[in-house]
Write an enzyme that holds these catalytic residues in place. Structure first.
Site, PDB file in Angstrom:
ATOM      1  N   LYS A  57       0.814  -1.227   0.000  1.00 52.68           N
ATOM      2  CA  LYS A  57       0.000   0.000   0.000  1.00 52.68           C
ATOM      3  C   LYS A  57       0.850   1.281   0.000  1.00 52.68           C
ATOM      4  CE  LYS A  57      -4.010  -2.153   2.284  1.00 52.68           C
ATOM      5  NZ  LYS A  57      -4.972  -2.074   3.411  1.00 52.68           N
ATOM      6  N   TYR A  97     -12.482  -2.106  -3.844  1.00 47.84           N
ATOM      7  CA  TYR A  97     -13.012  -2.194  -2.472  1.00 47.84           C
ATOM      8  C   TYR A  97     -14.538  -2.092  -2.423  1.00 47.84           C
ATOM      9  CZ  TYR A  97      -8.405  -2.172  -0.265  1.00 47.84           C
ATOM     10  OH  TYR A  97      -7.145  -2.507   0.173  1.00 47.84           O
ATOM     11  N   PHE A 105     -15.459   3.714   6.725  1.00 47.13           N
ATOM     12  CA  PHE A 105     -14.063   3.966   6.332  1.00 47.13           C
ATOM     13  C   PHE A 105     -13.833   3.924   4.824  1.00 47.13           C
ATOM     14  CE2 PHE A 105     -14.495  -0.604   7.225  1.00 47.13           C
ATOM     15  CZ  PHE A 105     -13.934  -1.176   6.096  1.00 47.13           C
ATOM     16  N   ARG A 133      -2.201 -14.206   4.496  1.00 45.79           N
ATOM     17  CA  ARG A 133      -2.919 -13.513   5.588  1.00 45.79           C
ATOM     18  C   ARG A 133      -2.154 -13.668   6.905  1.00 45.79           C
ATOM     19  NH1 ARG A 133      -7.228 -10.038   4.343  1.00 45.79           N
ATOM     20  NH2 ARG A 133      -7.667 -10.273   6.547  1.00 45.79           N
ATOM     21  N   ASN A 160      -1.980   0.161   6.893  1.00 48.04           N
ATOM     22  CA  ASN A 160      -1.444  -1.099   7.415  1.00 48.04           C
ATOM     23  C   ASN A 160      -0.585  -1.857   6.401  1.00 48.04           C
ATOM     24  OD1 ASN A 160      -3.497  -1.864   5.753  1.00 48.04           O
ATOM     25  ND2 ASN A 160      -4.726  -2.896   7.298  1.00 48.04           N
ATOM     26  N   HIS A 163      -2.259  -5.482   1.538  1.00 46.57           N
ATOM     27  CA  HIS A 163      -3.563  -6.115   1.332  1.00 46.57           C
ATOM     28  C   HIS A 163      -3.318  -7.566   0.931  1.00 46.57           C
ATOM     29  CE1 HIS A 163      -7.579  -6.994  -0.273  1.00 46.57           C
ATOM     30  NE2 HIS A 163      -6.924  -7.644  -1.228  1.00 46.57           N
ATOM     31  N   GLU A 174     -10.010 -10.544  -7.451  1.00 44.99           N
ATOM     32  CA  GLU A 174      -9.006  -9.485  -7.321  1.00 44.99           C
ATOM     33  C   GLU A 174      -7.865  -9.641  -8.328  1.00 44.99           C
ATOM     34  OE1 GLU A 174      -9.803  -8.514  -2.594  1.00 44.99           O
ATOM     35  OE2 GLU A 174      -7.984  -9.577  -3.150  1.00 44.99           O
TER      36      GLU A 174
HETATM   37  N1  UDP Z   1      -9.822  -0.225   7.112  1.00 44.17           N
HETATM   38  C1  UDP Z   1      -9.934   1.009   7.741  1.00 44.17           C
HETATM   39  N2  UDP Z   1     -10.748   1.120   8.847  1.00 44.17           N
HETATM   40  C2  UDP Z   1     -11.438   0.062   9.353  1.00 44.17           C
HETATM   41  C3  UDP Z   1     -11.329  -1.175   8.704  1.00 44.17           C
HETATM   42  C4  UDP Z   1     -10.519  -1.284   7.593  1.00 44.17           C
HETATM   43  O1  UDP Z   1      -9.336   1.982   7.302  1.00 44.17           O
HETATM   44  O2  UDP Z   1     -12.153   0.223  10.351  1.00 44.17           O
HETATM   45  C5  UDP Z   1      -8.989  -0.333   5.907  1.00 44.17           C
HETATM   46  C6  UDP Z   1      -7.653  -1.057   6.142  1.00 44.17           C
HETATM   47  O3  UDP Z   1      -6.668  -0.467   5.299  1.00 44.17           O
HETATM   48  C7  UDP Z   1      -7.973  -2.467   5.691  1.00 44.17           C
HETATM   49  C8  UDP Z   1      -8.913  -2.216   4.528  1.00 44.17           C
HETATM   50  O4  UDP Z   1      -9.689  -1.090   4.937  1.00 44.17           O
HETATM   51  O5  UDP Z   1      -6.826  -3.188   5.335  1.00 44.17           O
HETATM   52  C9  UDP Z   1      -9.837  -3.348   4.168  1.00 44.17           C
HETATM   53  O6  UDP Z   1     -10.514  -3.756   5.344  1.00 44.17           O
HETATM   54  P1  UDP Z   1     -10.727  -5.288   5.683  1.00 44.17           P
HETATM   55  O7  UDP Z   1     -11.701  -5.371   6.799  1.00 44.17           O
HETATM   56  O8  UDP Z   1     -11.039  -6.032   4.432  1.00 44.17           O
HETATM   57  O9  UDP Z   1      -9.293  -5.733   6.267  1.00 44.17           O
HETATM   58  P2  UDP Z   1      -8.135  -6.623   5.612  1.00 44.17           P
HETATM   59  O10 UDP Z   1      -8.787  -7.694   4.803  1.00 44.17           O
HETATM   60  O11 UDP Z   1      -7.282  -5.701   4.777  1.00 44.17           O
HETATM   61  O12 UDP Z   1      -7.372  -7.164   6.790  1.00 44.17           O
HETATM   62 MG    MG Z   2     -10.246  -7.619   3.328  1.00 42.36          MG
END
Ligand code: UDP
Ligand code: MG
Length: 186
Positions: A57, A97, A105, A133, A160, A163, A174
């Protein structure tokens, strides 16, 4: 060996003699399960060879830590079989997304993911979706286990660093969104 119909060659370990499988010695269900997308581990268990989408990212490209992140992925047995550095337009991030549309968010996430370059990758390996993951760690870096990418490099819940697809279905979607078939070169 080649041309012997009773032996199946496992393409991911072409030089490993121990991995030649006597098809006639296997129950039908096992023989069917061994396909180019599967492998067999030391115990003879069939393991899925999967592909998953990884994104490094903008918070990571900005801090010049792309290489450090790729080392973590490769060290976990994940192989980069497609890779490109791009800058997403808003429409790209929104589409990618889409599943989060309506979440509080979502808008900020789209803004963040278009704020700088990102590195798109297809990773391949045994149980690649779950393995990626695990190497990434929990979404929120404060919850991530020590030694994971998000714990060591993530800035906060949004920034974070990486992805990773969360299921086989998501991975297919994806990968298809981000890469043409001809860009996946092994
Ligand atoms: N994210 C955020 N706020 C939240 C949850 C998610 O900004 O409360 C962002 C974060 O960058 C995350 C992405 O949205 O990686 C996608 O969220 P997801 O729940 O799919 O988490 P991931 O699969 O990336 O762990
Ligand atoms: Mg996700």
């Amino acid at each position: 060996m080649r041309g012997d119909p009773d032996r199946l060659r496992l393409p991911y370990f072409p030089d490993h003699a121990a991995l030649f499988v006597e098809a006639r010695a296997l129950p039908l269900s096992c023989a069917v399960a061994i396909s180019p997308r599967n492998s067999v581990d030391d115990q003879g268990t069939i393991v899925a060879i999967e592909r998953t989408l990884s994104i490094i990212k903008p918070d990571a490209t900005e801090r010049n830590i792309v290489g450090l992140i790729i080392v973590r992925l490769e060290s976990a047995g994940l192989q980069v079989i497609a890779q490109k550095r791009v800058r997403w337009k808003k429409k790209d991030a929104k589409k990618f997304y889409d599943v989060h549309k309506g979440q509080p968010f979502y808008k900020d996430l789209v803004n963040f993911m278009t704020s700088g370059p990102i590195v798109l990758q297809v990773l391949e390996g045994e149980n690649a979706i779950l393995r990626n993951r695990e190497v990434m760690g929990a979404t929120n870096p404060v919850d991530a286990l020590p030694g994971t990418i998000r714990k060591d490099f993530g800035v906060n819940l949004q920034r974070n660093s990486v992805h990773g697809s969360d299921s086989e279905k998501t991975a297919k979607r994806e990968i298809a969104l981000c890469f043409k078939k001809s860009e996946i070169v092994g």
